[in-house]
Scaffold this motif. Structure first.
Motif, PDB file in Angstrom:
ATOM      1  N   PRO A  34       7.788  -1.114  26.127  1.00 14.91           N
ATOM      2  CA  PRO A  34       7.871   0.321  25.812  1.00 14.91           C
ATOM      3  C   PRO A  34       8.361   0.597  24.395  1.00 14.91           C
ATOM      4  O   PRO A  34       8.105   1.689  23.862  1.00 14.91           O
ATOM      5  CB  PRO A  34       8.883   0.852  26.846  1.00 14.91           C
ATOM      6  N   LEU A  35       9.041  -0.359  23.790  1.00 14.59           N
ATOM      7  CA  LEU A  35       9.531  -0.198  22.422  1.00 14.59           C
ATOM      8  C   LEU A  35       8.511  -0.665  21.383  1.00 14.59           C
ATOM      9  O   LEU A  35       8.780  -0.632  20.183  1.00 14.59           O
ATOM     10  CB  LEU A  35      10.842  -0.968  22.234  1.00 14.59           C
ATOM     11  N   GLN A  36       7.347  -1.096  21.862  1.00 13.90           N
ATOM     12  CA  GLN A  36       6.260  -1.530  20.975  1.00 13.90           C
ATOM     13  C   GLN A  36       6.728  -2.605  19.995  1.00 13.90           C
ATOM     14  O   GLN A  36       6.414  -2.576  18.803  1.00 13.90           O
ATOM     15  CB  GLN A  36       5.670  -0.326  20.225  1.00 13.90           C
ATOM     16  N   TYR A  37       7.476  -3.562  20.517  1.00 13.31           N
ATOM     17  CA  TYR A  37       7.943  -4.677  19.692  1.00 13.31           C
ATOM     18  C   TYR A  37       6.743  -5.493  19.242  1.00 13.31           C
ATOM     19  O   TYR A  37       6.005  -6.048  20.063  1.00 13.31           O
ATOM     20  CB  TYR A  37       8.906  -5.548  20.505  1.00 13.31           C
ATOM     21  N   GLU A  38       6.508  -5.582  17.938  1.00 12.78           N
ATOM     22  CA  GLU A  38       5.255  -6.157  17.457  1.00 12.78           C
ATOM     23  C   GLU A  38       5.396  -7.121  16.297  1.00 12.78           C
ATOM     24  O   GLU A  38       4.390  -7.607  15.755  1.00 12.78           O
ATOM     25  CB  GLU A  38       4.299  -5.038  17.039  1.00 12.78           C
ATOM     26  N   ILE A  39       6.586  -7.467  15.877  1.00 14.32           N
ATOM     27  CA  ILE A  39       6.711  -8.285  14.680  1.00 14.32           C
ATOM     28  C   ILE A  39       6.084  -9.675  14.848  1.00 14.32           C
ATOM     29  O   ILE A  39       5.539 -10.217  13.877  1.00 14.32           O
ATOM     30  CB  ILE A  39       8.180  -8.365  14.203  1.00 14.32           C
ATOM     31  N   PRO A  40       6.086 -10.299  16.041  1.00 14.68           N
ATOM     32  CA  PRO A  40       5.346 -11.572  16.136  1.00 14.68           C
ATOM     33  C   PRO A  40       3.860 -11.405  15.832  1.00 14.68           C
ATOM     34  O   PRO A  40       3.243 -12.314  15.257  1.00 14.68           O
ATOM     35  CB  PRO A  40       5.584 -12.002  17.589  1.00 14.68           C
ATOM     36  N   HIS A  41       3.286 -10.274  16.204  1.00 18.35           N
ATOM     37  CA  HIS A  41       1.883  -9.996  15.859  1.00 18.35           C
ATOM     38  C   HIS A  41       1.723  -9.875  14.350  1.00 18.35           C
ATOM     39  O   HIS A  41       0.778 -10.425  13.764  1.00 18.35           O
ATOM     40  CB  HIS A  41       1.427  -8.721  16.549  1.00 18.35           C
ATOM     41  N   GLN A  42       2.646  -9.148  13.712  1.00 15.48           N
ATOM     42  CA  GLN A  42       2.579  -8.985  12.261  1.00 15.48           C
ATOM     43  C   GLN A  42       2.710 -10.328  11.552  1.00 15.48           C
ATOM     44  O   GLN A  42       2.125 -10.546  10.492  1.00 15.48           O
ATOM     45  CB  GLN A  42       3.688  -8.032  11.795  1.00 15.48           C
ATOM     46  N   ALA A  43       3.477 -11.236  12.137  1.00 16.31           N
ATOM     47  CA  ALA A  43       3.756 -12.521  11.491  1.00 16.31           C
ATOM     48  C   ALA A  43       2.678 -13.564  11.736  1.00 16.31           C
ATOM     49  O   ALA A  43       2.608 -14.558  10.998  1.00 16.31           O
ATOM     50  CB  ALA A  43       5.095 -13.068  11.987  1.00 16.31           C
ATOM     51  N   GLN A  44       1.842 -13.381  12.725  1.00 10.29           N
ATOM     52  CA  GLN A  44       0.900 -14.424  13.137  1.00 10.29           C
ATOM     53  C   GLN A  44       0.043 -14.932  11.986  1.00 10.29           C
ATOM     54  O   GLN A  44       0.003 -16.134  11.705  1.00 10.29           O
ATOM     55  CB  GLN A  44       0.014 -13.900  14.267  1.00 10.29           C
ATOM     56  N   ASP A  45      -0.655 -14.044  11.317  1.00 10.40           N
ATOM     57  CA  ASP A  45      -1.522 -14.472  10.212  1.00 10.40           C
ATOM     58  C   ASP A  45      -0.709 -14.989   9.027  1.00 10.40           C
ATOM     59  O   ASP A  45      -1.114 -15.945   8.354  1.00 10.40           O
ATOM     60  CB  ASP A  45      -2.413 -13.318   9.767  1.00 10.40           C
ATOM     61  N   ALA A 227       6.735  -3.132  -1.773  1.00 13.13           N
ATOM     62  CA  ALA A 227       5.901  -1.994  -1.388  1.00 13.13           C
ATOM     63  C   ALA A 227       5.266  -2.184  -0.010  1.00 13.13           C
ATOM     64  O   ALA A 227       4.655  -1.253   0.517  1.00 13.13           O
ATOM     65  CB  ALA A 227       4.817  -1.766  -2.431  1.00 13.13           C
ATOM     66  N   HIS A 228       5.400  -3.374   0.560  1.00 11.68           N
ATOM     67  CA  HIS A 228       4.744  -3.664   1.837  1.00 11.68           C
ATOM     68  C   HIS A 228       5.792  -3.829   2.937  1.00 11.68           C
ATOM     69  O   HIS A 228       6.639  -4.715   2.870  1.00 11.68           O
ATOM     70  CB  HIS A 228       3.902  -4.932   1.726  1.00 11.68           C
ATOM     71  N   ALA A 229       5.735  -2.965   3.933  1.00 11.86           N
ATOM     72  CA  ALA A 229       6.652  -3.036   5.061  1.00 11.86           C
ATOM     73  C   ALA A 229       5.866  -3.296   6.339  1.00 11.86           C
ATOM     74  O   ALA A 229       4.742  -2.810   6.503  1.00 11.86           O
ATOM     75  CB  ALA A 229       7.449  -1.740   5.192  1.00 11.86           C
ATOM     76  N   TYR A 230       6.469  -4.062   7.244  1.00 14.80           N
ATOM     77  CA  TYR A 230       5.815  -4.448   8.494  1.00 14.80           C
ATOM     78  C   TYR A 230       6.612  -3.868   9.664  1.00 14.80           C
ATOM     79  O   TYR A 230       7.820  -4.091   9.769  1.00 14.80           O
ATOM     80  CB  TYR A 230       5.766  -5.966   8.617  1.00 14.80           C
ATOM     81  N   PRO A 231       5.967  -3.156  10.588  1.00 14.82           N
ATOM     82  CA  PRO A 231       6.702  -2.556  11.708  1.00 14.82           C
ATOM     83  C   PRO A 231       7.243  -3.602  12.661  1.00 14.82           C
ATOM     84  O   PRO A 231       6.582  -4.615  12.942  1.00 14.82           O
ATOM     85  CB  PRO A 231       5.654  -1.665  12.391  1.00 14.82           C
ATOM     86  N   GLN A 232       8.467  -3.344  13.151  1.00 12.07           N
ATOM     87  CA  GLN A 232       9.057  -4.257  14.128  1.00 12.07           C
ATOM     88  C   GLN A 232       9.047  -3.658  15.540  1.00 12.07           C
ATOM     89  O   GLN A 232       8.404  -4.165  16.421  1.00 12.07           O
ATOM     90  CB  GLN A 232      10.493  -4.631  13.736  1.00 12.07           C
ATOM     91  N   ARG A 233       9.769  -2.553  15.736  1.00 10.29           N
ATOM     92  CA  ARG A 233       9.761  -1.876  17.034  1.00 10.29           C
ATOM     93  C   ARG A 233      10.279  -0.454  16.883  1.00 10.29           C
ATOM     94  O   ARG A 233      10.852  -0.085  15.859  1.00 10.29           O
ATOM     95  CB  ARG A 233      10.620  -2.630  18.052  1.00 10.29           C
ATOM     96  N   LEU A 234      10.055   0.336  17.947  1.00 14.02           N
ATOM     97  CA  LEU A 234      10.624   1.676  18.012  1.00 14.02           C
ATOM     98  C   LEU A 234      12.138   1.594  18.167  1.00 14.02           C
ATOM     99  O   LEU A 234      12.670   0.619  18.711  1.00 14.02           O
ATOM    100  CB  LEU A 234      10.044   2.449  19.191  1.00 14.02           C
TER     101      LEU A 234
END
Length: 276
Positions: A34-45, A227-234
């Protein structure tokens, strides 16, 4: 190193002690979905590119061994070495089939689940986290080739961990900075016998400069794109958001459109030998 513990460098951040060290990761995914934790997705590539760059640089004596700090249940290793997305992992662990199983049954299922998705370019993965049950799960299902439940903030690395780090070519980390400090990095780099690169995603609410300074002492130069930020979670609520906005500002970051809009953001730092 267990991200469920309080940290003096991440004040005001919500704690999730009850999900970071379970026998399996089902509660972890249920809580963070529910918190949309996504940093592993951002880090994959980014981690795959860093591994490819490290391989191209040579000096590893074979495939690049990757050490994931604060590895938890081996999620970064799963995304690095398998044809999987983070969304698929959420679906897998929150779905009805997984919920009906015992931990032993889930481990048996996951052995096949990950083996069937193993990439041809998979390389050795080492995990380090103070959460012993999480590390055991990642080892049991084959996500980690070696796993160590050690806290280098408080203790020197074991001889087994020293030997593992000696042949490591790349350190990765997504959610751990702030719970681990320069002490952990110094302890690891002292064990290195080949050039050791670091790729880290760091919350904009955390001061990474002490780590950058420690890495520089070992000959690593760190680069980032501010200038580049990556979302982690809500955020979990307004109090956590207010604190994050304040911390970001104290570190010289503008929270407009980022933390001010309702979620944590990270920056990507790449540390490599100056000659590279």
């Amino acid at each position: 190193m267990n991200r469920g513990r309080t940290s003096t460098t991440t004040p005001g951040k919500s704690r999730f002690d009850d999900i970071y060290n379970r026998p399996d990761p089902r509660a972890y995914f249920r809580r963070l979905a529910p918190l949309q934790y996504e940093i592993p997705h951002q880090a994959q590539d980014a981690f795959r590119r860093a591994r490819a760059d490290r391989a191209a640089a040579g000096d590893t004596g074979g495939p690049v061994t990757v050490l994931d700090l604060c590895c938890s249940y081996g999620i970064n290793a799963a995304l690095l070495n398998h044809d999987l997305t983070l969304a698929e992992l959420y679906a897998h662990y929150t779905g009805p089939e997984a919920q009906s199983l015992t931990t032993t049954e889930l481990i048996d299922l996951d052995k096949e689940f990950y083996a069937s998705r193993r990439r041809e370019d998979a390389t050795p993965a080492i995990g380090l986290d103070a959460a012993d049950q999480a590390v055991r799960y990642a080892l049991a299902v084959g996500l980690l080739d070696e796993g160590y439940a050690e806290n280098l903030e408080q203790h020197a690395p074991s001889e087994q961990l020293r030997r593992a780090v000696a042949g490591t070519g790349l350190i990765t980390v997504t959610g751990g900075i702030g719970y681990i400090t320069r002490r952990t990095f110094e302890a690891l780099l002292e064990c290195a016998e080949i050039p050791l690169w670091v790729t880290a995603f760091v919350l904009r609410t955390v001061d990474y400069e002490p780590v950058i300074s420690a890495l520089a002492d070992f000959g690593l130069a760190t680069e980032t794109d501010p200038a580049h930020a990556y979302p982690q979670r809500l955020f979990t609520g307004s109090a956590e958001q207010r604190n994050a906005v304040e911390q970001a500002r104290l570190l010289g970051h503008d929270p407009t459109g980022l933390e001010a809009e309702g979620r944590y953001y990270t920056r990507l730092y790449q540390s490599r030998p100056r000659a590279a």
